[in-house]
Design an enzyme around this catalytic site. Structure first.
Site, PDB file in Angstrom:
ATOM      1  N   GLU A 278      46.383  51.744  57.802  1.00 21.16           N
ATOM      2  CA  GLU A 278      45.546  52.797  58.388  1.00 21.16           C
ATOM      3  C   GLU A 278      45.758  52.882  59.900  1.00 21.16           C
ATOM      4  OE1 GLU A 278      43.908  54.936  56.638  1.00 21.16           O
ATOM      5  OE2 GLU A 278      44.354  53.933  54.755  1.00 21.16           O
ATOM      6  N   ASP A 359      53.224  52.622  56.246  1.00 20.27           N
ATOM      7  CA  ASP A 359      53.611  51.405  55.527  1.00 20.27           C
ATOM      8  C   ASP A 359      54.564  50.561  56.377  1.00 20.27           C
ATOM      9  OD1 ASP A 359      52.096  51.902  53.306  1.00 20.27           O
ATOM     10  OD2 ASP A 359      53.744  52.620  52.057  1.00 20.27           O
TER      11      ASP A 359
END
Length: 415
Positions: A278, A359
């Site tokens: 995040e 990611d």
């Protein structure tokens, strides 16, 4: 009917046909792989969990197809079928002023549409979600949430609609520029107000109490240079068994929020990896980029509405004989998703590229193996299918499909 009526009908049935075809492809792909766990997940997921995800996906697809067909009928009924025109005539009996009449017409139409689609929402929550063990809300809570949403919609929406209608009536041909600025300002205001004032009306947010986890997260935030108003736990389990985590707010009012269901499902290292993902969205400015994209699309939409609002064929082609500012807004709100449906794969592809970037950022700060473990647990606990149809995913998935995402993570250089 006129030429625009035909254009609208072609676009409507084309978009419906594509969605129906994609849903059939998705169902075939999920059903065709139901009896075997994909090799990449064989060691982490049981066949029972894989089959539950397949059955859950198929059940949601059935509801989705019914919802799409019902929405098509409603859209035709409110436009070419004369629904908006009938409401307009009915409200005219109240002899309201132009702004009040227009505001009432817009809010009444949107309320009726939501009311007519409510049975499908009830079925999804209390039949599908209940069957697969995800629903934890009561009918009383469901009604309370709907009532609160309706009140907020009226309190916040009515003044905004009235202001935009006033601008349309008094700001000349370039009214749409001012309307766009108002809507962007309102959007930013809601981004600020949501975490502090609105979200707490629906859920309870408590500071994270796990001192070990909190210290771990604080160290991660310091490495990223991220400052927030706090780390909070949301009681998502009051309504659903699904887990999630997110950032909310703007500037120094940013908050980190974990669902309590997520905290129960993941260990500290996995939670840190999820948070690092995040944070990747923040560090790569994905939120800002999406805000700019939405602002650009809104600008184009308002410019288009500014042109269409002055064309009588636009109203007549959609079953509204009496042009008005309110009718223009309503018709545009109803038909924009029809013509915008073909932008879905482009926007979804952009969002998926952002997920890959986030990611990679997480893998640079934490162990990629921890994020992989967390993702597998989330796929399992949320009953997300591991075998989507590629074309369906291209249109509808804002996140990369599970197999592609994890394979990409495995190729990402380790921390």
């Amino acid at each position: 009917m006129n030429t625009f009526s035909i254009v609208f009908l072609v676009a409507l049935f084309a978009s419906f046909g594509v969605e129906f075809w994609l849903a059939r492809r998705q169902a075939a792909s999920v059903l065709g792989h139901r009896d075997r766990v994909p090799e990449a997940f064989a060691a982490a997921l049981s066949l029972a969990a894989h089959q539950k995800a397949a059955d859950y996906t198929l059940a949601k697809l059935k509801v989705q197809k019914v919802a799409q067909f019902f929405h098509l009928i409603l859209l035709l009924g409110f436009t070419l079928g004369g629904g908006i025109a009938a409401l307009d005539r009915g409200l005219a009996l109240l002899k309201l002023g132009p702004i009040a009449h227009g505001t009432a017409l817009i809010l009444a139409t949107l309320f009726l549409l939501a009311l007519l689609e409510l049975p499908l929402s009830i079925y999804q929550t209390f039949v599908v979600e209940e069957k697969f063990g995800f629903n934890r809300t009561t009918f009383a809570q469901f009604v309370k949430d709907l009532s609160l949403q309706a009140i907020l919609g009226l309190v916040l929406g009515a003044p905004l609609v009235a202001l935009v209608l006033w601008v349309m009536e008094h700001a000349g041909q370039s009214w749409w520029l001012l309307a766009w600025a108002i809507l962007m300002g309102f959007s930013l205001l809601m981004s600020w107000a949501w975490p502090t004032w609105i979200a707490p009306l629906f859920n309870r947010f408590t500071p994270l109490e796990d001192t070990e986890l909190k210290a771990r997260i604080q160290r991660l935030l310091e490495r990223c240079g991220f400052h927030s108003q706090g780390i909070f736990v949301m009681d998502g389990s009051r309504r659903s068994g699904h887990g999630n985590a997110y950032f909310t707010g703007l500037g120094r009012y940013k908050r980190i929020v974990f669902f309590d269901t997520l905290l129960a499902a993941l260990d500290p290292e996995e939670l840190e990896a999820v948070l690092a993902h995040e944070l990747g969205h923040f560090k790569r400015r994905h939120v800002l980029k999406l805000l700019l994209v939405n602002a650009g699309l809104s600008f184009i939409s308002l410019a288009l509405l500014g042109w269409l609002a002055g064309e009588t064929w636009f109203y007549q082609g959609l079953g509204v004989p009496r042009p008005s500012a309110a009718a223009a807004i309503l018709l545009f709100i109803l038909i924009a998703p029809v013509f915008g449906a073909f932008l879905k794969p482009i926007l979804a592809a952009v969002q998926r590229s952002y997920e890959f970037e986030a990611d990679a950022f997480a893998a640079s700060l934490t162990r990629s193996e921890a994020l992989i473990r967390a993702l597998v647990k989330l796929y399992r606990d949320n009953a997300a299918t591991l075998t989507p149809d590629p074309l369906y995913a291209a249109f509808h998935y804002s996140h990369p499909p599970a197999a592609i995402r994890i394979a990409h993570l495995k190729r990402t250089p380790a921390k």
